[in-house]
Scaffold this active site. Structure first.
Site, short mmCIF file in Angstrom:
data_model
loop_
_atom_site.label_atom_id
_atom_site.label_comp_id
_atom_site.label_asym_id
_atom_site.label_seq_id
_atom_site.Cartn_x
_atom_site.Cartn_y
_atom_site.Cartn_z
N GLU A 137 2.39 9.23 -8.74
CA GLU A 137 1.46 10.35 -8.95
C GLU A 137 2.19 11.52 -9.61
O GLU A 137 2.40 12.57 -9.02
CB GLU A 137 0.82 10.74 -7.62
CG GLU A 137 -0.02 9.60 -7.05
CD GLU A 137 -0.76 9.98 -5.78
OE1 GLU A 137 -1.06 11.17 -5.59
OE2 GLU A 137 -1.04 9.07 -4.97
N HIS B 29 -11.34 1.88 6.27
CA HIS B 29 -10.21 2.59 5.68
C HIS B 29 -9.08 2.64 6.70
O HIS B 29 -9.28 3.01 7.85
CB HIS B 29 -10.60 4.03 5.30
CG HIS B 29 -9.45 4.83 4.77
ND1 HIS B 29 -8.98 5.96 5.39
CD2 HIS B 29 -8.66 4.65 3.69
CE1 HIS B 29 -7.97 6.46 4.70
NE2 HIS B 29 -7.75 5.68 3.67
N GLU C 274 -5.49 4.33 6.91
CA GLU C 274 -4.36 5.16 6.48
C GLU C 274 -3.19 4.86 7.40
O GLU C 274 -3.32 4.89 8.63
CB GLU C 274 -4.72 6.64 6.54
CG GLU C 274 -3.56 7.57 6.20
CD GLU C 274 -2.94 7.26 4.84
OE1 GLU C 274 -1.75 6.91 4.81
OE2 GLU C 274 -3.65 7.40 3.83
N HIS D 189 -4.16 2.39 -1.86
CA HIS D 189 -3.72 3.69 -2.37
C HIS D 189 -2.27 3.92 -1.96
O HIS D 189 -1.81 3.40 -0.95
CB HIS D 189 -4.63 4.80 -1.87
CG HIS D 189 -5.90 4.90 -2.66
ND1 HIS D 189 -6.34 6.08 -3.23
CD2 HIS D 189 -6.81 3.95 -3.02
CE1 HIS D 189 -7.48 5.85 -3.88
NE2 HIS D 189 -7.77 4.57 -3.76
N GLU D 190 -1.56 4.73 -2.76
CA GLU D 190 -0.10 4.87 -2.64
C GLU D 190 0.53 3.47 -2.61
O GLU D 190 1.30 3.13 -1.72
CB GLU D 190 0.31 5.68 -1.41
CG GLU D 190 -0.17 7.11 -1.41
CD GLU D 190 -1.62 7.25 -0.97
OE1 GLU D 190 -2.35 8.07 -1.55
OE2 GLU D 190 -2.02 6.52 -0.03
N GLU E 66 -4.59 2.53 -6.53
CA GLU E 66 -4.47 3.87 -7.09
C GLU E 66 -3.27 3.86 -8.04
O GLU E 66 -3.38 3.41 -9.16
CB GLU E 66 -4.30 4.88 -5.95
CG GLU E 66 -4.36 6.33 -6.39
CD GLU E 66 -4.03 7.27 -5.26
OE1 GLU E 66 -4.61 8.36 -5.22
OE2 GLU E 66 -3.18 6.92 -4.42
N GLU F 21 -8.50 13.08 -6.82
CA GLU F 21 -8.27 14.10 -5.79
C GLU F 21 -7.34 15.21 -6.24
O GLU F 21 -7.38 16.33 -5.71
CB GLU F 21 -7.74 13.46 -4.50
CG GLU F 21 -6.33 12.93 -4.57
CD GLU F 21 -6.28 11.46 -4.95
OE1 GLU F 21 -5.28 10.80 -4.66
OE2 GLU F 21 -7.25 10.98 -5.57
#
Length: 658
Positions: A164, A364, A366, A433-434, A452, A458
């Site tokens: 990112e 989801h 995380e 993601h990540e 991602e 975001e």
């Protein structure tokens, strides 16, 4: 290829080069010992990569005495295969192959396998050291990419933890380090991109300029400095160089996919591309929270509302972030409960309601980088989701990796793959993601749908954000590796409706200046340009309700059959068309420059008239949320002029005229 140097014998008279099937690209290998073996790449008879070193450095030599080298050439491979989903469901795989094998007196073998396609070059290291050999400890990789210094490049800085990062546009010779895909254009007009394919059980490769001024492979280390521990029989990921005579040729290449093995999942009927919405954007804006409380987003009430909206708008899936207990530990123990929902989120009721309505419910997870905790509960959590009829999971790894590791080391690559295979065992599709970067493993594990792996939407909520030039670089860099869950489609571009909600958010803080550098038409076009088989309309649904331009997403089909980039230059503009069934969808975008491009419609089926519905920027207005919708009838013999405001775009649906 090892720590010591050995002379080679028996290589005289053998052919040491291999060309692409069309004869345009050639790879030649030279050297008389393991320590000076090198390769060159020529395009159209002119060197693209000057003699560049090959090799893997290991703690102990892999080969003994009496070393011999041999060159073998395989027959041309020219085949076609199909995939359950993808930019193109039918893929042509056409290449020539050469293997350089080095063996010792004990029949231990070390080899470099080259494949040369019409759109690039790939090679990998393979070794077979016998059943009694110890684990091979890889301490470095010696692979070099001797590119011309005066060309232009687009890349992000090398990092062992994140992708990112902003893109840098600089001469190739001034790049000190970079992650891949590393995209470039030579002064002679050759476009290329350095990346890797089939990354398993090995650290990711970045690029670093060595003491001789040449870009060299750099492997992300384990905490003890070792790069990898691998078996005595092993093949590294492919090192790849995509090559094209125009920028869009890089996008239209399937080389990365072709370097991966066929699917290991026998029954893929449960793997289905889909459009989705979800409780997500409000948390980044601050109008909702992940943690249970007055502004909690993932509530039963909101879940029912979102499912109903999906049903009414031809949307297949709904995501809920913040559904599970543990978000109160964010920034601390990073401990999450992957089985227990917050008390205001009735998971079983919601799952039953979604199933009754024919909507896919997304879970989801995380992790916050707490891999040991996640792995300990992974199978039981996935089994629980499967029992509820859930087939889609979004994972996240925002935070430092536990025990001092990095996101891109061999250990974490193993973890990412463990999750992919565990999800496959429970018939669950994955959106990471990540993540570790995409290297085409979606061919082998087609439940690995999207990732991602770049600055996504975001970043526009709490930073200076992504500019329109960035979005014109992304298709030629990050997206060359595979699908991206960018989460496009924000209609409240300046957040005026969120800012007006004074009861839920204070917009006087550091994010008060935030907005998206875009137009509404470009937001629509991004659904086509930024490929993902799981494609999100990421705004809050109240910003879509009753909006005429949202008809594009209702009509859009994420399960495309064929795709092609039809126009574009890196960082300037891009136009992509995709076909799903009998319908075509075109998305175009420009940088900060107002632009007009003409696109032939020869991709349409000959002899069929189509109704083209055009979602365009309003050329008479500077308001980014203004747009025009128009229709016209076209055929494959026509051309269409795409006009875009600065930072803008255009989206078009082509449907057979009734």
């Amino acid at each position: 290829m090892m720590a010591s140097s050995l002379l080679l014998a028996g290589c005289g008279g053998e052919r040491k080069d291999v060309t692409s099937p069309d004869g345009n690209i050639q790879v030649a290998v030279s050297g008389t010992s393991l320590s000076d073996m090198s390769y060159t790449v020529s395009v159209g008879g002119k060197e693209l990569i000057v003699p560049s070193a090959l090799g893997v450095k290991t703690e102990k030599p892999m080969l003994g005495e009496n070393v011999k080298i041999s060159y073998s050439h395989a027959d041309e491979v020219n085949e076609e295969w199909t995939q359950p989903w993808g930019e193109n469901k039918r893929v042509v795989n056409n290449y020539n192959e050469m293997t350089v094998s080095v063996t010792d007196g004990d029949e231990n073998e070390m080899a470099v396998r080259f494949r040369v396609f019409n759109d690039g070059v790939a090679f990998r290291y393979e070794w077979n050291l016998g059943e009694s050999a110890d684990t091979v400890v890889v301490t470095d990789e010696l692979t070099q990419f001797g590119l011309p210094a005066d060309g232009k490049s687009w890349s992000i800085a090398a990092s062992a933890d994140t992708y990112e990062l902003p893109y840098r546009i600089m001469p190739i010779g001034e790049v000190s380090d970079a992650n891949t895909p590393f995209t470039f254009r030579t002064e002679a007009g050759v476009y290329g991109s350095v990346h890797e394919a089939a990354l398993y059980d090995y650290p990711e490769m970045t690029l670093k300029r060595n003491a001789d001024g040449v870009l060299q492979a750099e492997l992300s280390p384990l905490p003890n400095g070792v790069k990898a521990y691998v078996p005595a029989q092993f093949a590294t990921p492919w090192r790849t160089i995509q090559i094209a005579d125009k920028a869009t040729g890089l996008i239209n290449s399937a080389m990365i996919l072709n370097l991966n093995e066929p699917s290991k999942i026998a029954d893929t009927s449960w793997i289905k591309p889909q459009k989705y919405i979800g409780i997500w954007w409000g948390m980044h804006l601050g109008t909702q929270t992940w943690i249970q409380g007055p502004r909690h987003g993932a509530t039963t009430e909101n879940a029912i509302k979102y499912i109903d909206f999906a049903v009414a708008n031809n949307i297949q899936g709904v995501l809920f972030e913040g559904w599970n207990k543990g978000w109160e530990n964010w920034g601390g123990s990073q401990s999450f409960d992957y089985l227990a929902p917050y008390s205001d989120f009735d998971l079983e009721r919601i799952a039953k309601y979604a199933k009754e309505k024919g909507v896919e419910l997304w879970m989801h997870n995380e992790t916050g980088g707490n891999l040991p905790e996640y792995e300990a509960v992974l199978d039981s959590a996935l089994a629980f989701y499967q029992s509820l009829g859930i087939h889609t999971l979004k994972t996240g790894y925002a935070g430092g990796i536990a025990n001092g590791g990095t996101h891109h080391s061999q250990a974490t690559v193993r973890h990412y793959q463990k999750v992919v295979e565990a999800c496959a065992a429970h018939e669950i599709m994955l959106d990471a993601h990540e993540p570790i970067k995409e290297t085409g493993i979606r061919r082998t594990w087609p439940n690995m749908m999207t990732r991602e792996g770049a600055r996504g939407m975001e970043w526009n909520a709490w930073s200076d954000g992504n500019d329109s030039e960035y979005l014109c670089i992304l298709p030629f860099t990050r997206l060359l590796s595979g699908p991206m869950d960018y989460t496009p489609g924000i209609f409240d571009i300046d957040y005026s409706r969120a800012k007006a909600d004074k009861g839920r958010i204070e917009w006087n803080g550091p994010n008060a200046h935030c907005c998206i550098k875009t137009t509404l038409a470009r937001q629509i076009a991004n659904w086509v340009i930024i490929y993902s088989p799981l494609q999100m309309a990421s705004d809050m649904i109240e910003n879509y309700e009753g909006h005429p331009a949202f008809q594009f997403f209702r009509d859009f089909d994420a399960d495309c059959d064929w795709s092609e980039a039809v126009a574009g230059e890196i960082g300037e503009y891009i136009a992509v068309v995709r076909r799903a069934g009998e319908n075509y969808f075109l998305g175009a975008g420009t940088n900060g420059e107002k632009r007009e491009i003409e696109i032939p419609l020869d991709f349409l089926k000959e002899g069929v008239s189509y109704t083209a519905t055009v979602y365009a920027d309003d050329e008479q207005s500077d308001d980014p949320e203004t747009y025009k919708i128009s229709t016209l009838t076209v055929t494959s013999a026509d051309k269409i002029t795409v006009r875009m405001n600065a930072n803008g775009g255009q989206a078009i649906t082509f449907m057979p005229a009734k």
